[in-house]
Design an enzyme around this catalytic site. Structure first.
Site, PDB file in Angstrom:
ATOM      1  N   MET A 192       0.707  -1.175  -0.036  1.00  0.00           N
ATOM      2  CA  MET A 192       0.061  -0.013  -0.068  1.00  0.00           C
ATOM      3  C   MET A 192       1.130   1.169  -0.079  1.00  0.00           C
ATOM      4  O   MET A 192       0.393   2.252   0.364  1.00  0.00           O
ATOM      5  CB  MET A 192      -0.789  -0.060   1.274  1.00  0.00           C
ATOM      6  N   HIS A 219       9.582  -3.274   3.502  1.00  0.00           N
ATOM      7  CA  HIS A 219       9.101  -3.787   1.953  1.00  0.00           C
ATOM      8  C   HIS A 219      10.373  -4.032   1.222  1.00  0.00           C
ATOM      9  O   HIS A 219      10.219  -4.902   0.309  1.00  0.00           O
ATOM     10  CB  HIS A 219       8.377  -2.592   1.440  1.00  0.00           C
ATOM     11  N   GLY A 274       4.985 -10.096   4.106  1.00  0.00           N
ATOM     12  CA  GLY A 274       5.856 -10.162   5.332  1.00  0.00           C
ATOM     13  C   GLY A 274       5.209 -10.712   6.458  1.00  0.00           C
ATOM     14  O   GLY A 274       3.678 -10.759   6.486  1.00  0.00           O
TER      15      GLY A 274
END
Length: 281
Positions: free
Chosen positions: A31, A38, A148
Site C-alpha cells: 500500500m 518492504h 511479510g
C-alpha cells in the site's frame, strides 16, 4: 529505471511478454509508504524470480469507516525511487477506479485463519484484503507472491485463499524486519512521536518473553494475561488482543506445537500489530 504502469491492460502486456520469454515473475503487493521491511520483500522476490512487480495501491475496502484511509501516508515519488534502488522491474500503481470500476459488486468472503484476532476488531478487513489480493493475482498472474510475516494473520489468510481457490501462486512469507531495539517496521510507525516510539519498542520484548515462557511449559492463560499487563505497563493505551495460535492454521495453540504469539495494541492514535514465533517442543 523501474517501469510504471497504471492500468491492468499495461500490466498484463508486460507480464505476458516476460512469460513469452520464459521468465519467472514475482509480485510484492503493497500500500506504499515503503520502508526497509518492504524492500526486504523485494529482495526476496528478486532472489526467487527473474522479474519483480510491486503493486502500490491503498485499498479502501480493507479500511473501516472509522479508520485512517484518508490519513494513510501516500508518497509515490519516494516509493518509486525506493523501487528503482531495489532493482524492481515494474511498478503497478492503479487508481481506485481501475481496481474497482463503477458497478463493482463482488467480494471474497474468507474464513479459517481469518477467524478472531483482527476480525474481532476489523470485521470487514480480511474480506477486503482477500478481494484485492485475488484481483492482483488474476491481473499480474505471478508465479510467486511475497508477503511479510509482520502481518502474520494476513499471510495465513492469503495462503488459504490460494489453496481454496486453486490459485497457481506460491505464497512466500518473509521474516519481519525490525529496528535495533526490536520494533517491527511499519508504515504506521510514522504516526508515532519520539516518546511513543520509545514505548512502541517495548512491545516485542513482552511478546518474546511470553513466547519463551510458553516454550518451557508455562500456563497459556496466565502467560497471556501477564503479557497484556506488561504491554499496558509499558505505556500503551489499550490492548486489543494477545493470543497464542498455531502457526499454519491459526487455530488455538496446543502445548508443544509450533505457534505464534500475536498482539494488537493501541498507542495514541496508532494501532500496532506484531507477532513472534513459539518453537515446537
Amino acid at each position: 529505471m523501474t517501469e510504471v504502469v497504471e492500468t491492468v491492460a499495461a500490466l498484463r502486456a508486460q507480464v505476458n511478454a516476460w512469460r513469452a520469454a520464459g521468465l519467472k515473475v514475482a509480485l510484492v503487493p503493497t500500500m506504499g509508504a515503503l520502508h526497509e521491511g518492504h524492500v526486504s520483500l523485494m529482495r526476496a522476490a528478486r532472489q526467487r524470480a527473474d522479474r519483480c512487480v510491486v503493486s502500490i495501491f491503498v485499498n479502501p475496502r480493507q479500511f473501516a469507516p472509522t479508520e485512517d484511509l484518508d490519513k494513510y501516508p501516500r508518497q509515490l515519488a519516494l516509493d518509486l525511487d525506493k523501487l528503482h534502488r531495489a532493482g524492481v522491474h515494474l511498478a503497478f500503481t492503479p487508481s481506485v477506479d481501475e481496481v474497482y470500476p463503477e458497478g463493482f459488486a463482488t467480494t471474497i468472503s474468507v474464513g479459517g485463519p481469518s477467524a478472531g484476532l483482527e476480525t474481532d476488531f476489523r470485521p470487514a478487513f480480511f474480506d477486503g484484503v482477500a478481494t484485492v489480493v485475488a484481483k492482483l493475482f488474476v491481473q499480474a498472474a505471478p508465479d510467486i507472491a511475497v508477503f511479510g510475516e509482520k502481518d502474520y494473520q494476513q499471510l495465513c489468510v492469503v495462503r488459504k485463499l490460494c489453496l481454496d481457490l486453486n490459485l497457481p501462486v506460491e505464497v512466500v512469507g518473509s521474516p519481519t524486519i525490525r529496528d535495533a531495539e526490536g520494533l517491527a517496521m511499519s508504515s504506521r510507525n510514522a504516526y508515532l512521536s519520539p516518546a511513543e516510539l520509545e514505548i512502541a519498542r517495548k512491545l516485542n520484548k513482552a511478546l518474546r518473553k511470553a513466547a519463551a515462557a510458553l516454550q518451557v511449559g508455562a500456563d497459556e492463560t496466565a502467560t497471556m494475561a501477564t503479557a497484556r499487563q506488561e504491554v499496558l505497563d509499558a505505556g500503551f493505551d489499550g490492548v486489543d488482543y494477545v493470543e497464542a495460535r498455531e502457526s499454519l492454521t491459526l487455530a488455538p495453540w496446543r502445548r508443544g506445537a509450533e505457534g505464534r504469539v500475536l498482539v494488537a495494541a493501541r498507542l495514541g492514535k496508532t494501532r500496532l500489530i506484531d507477532n513472534v514465533e513459539v518453537r515446537k517442543t
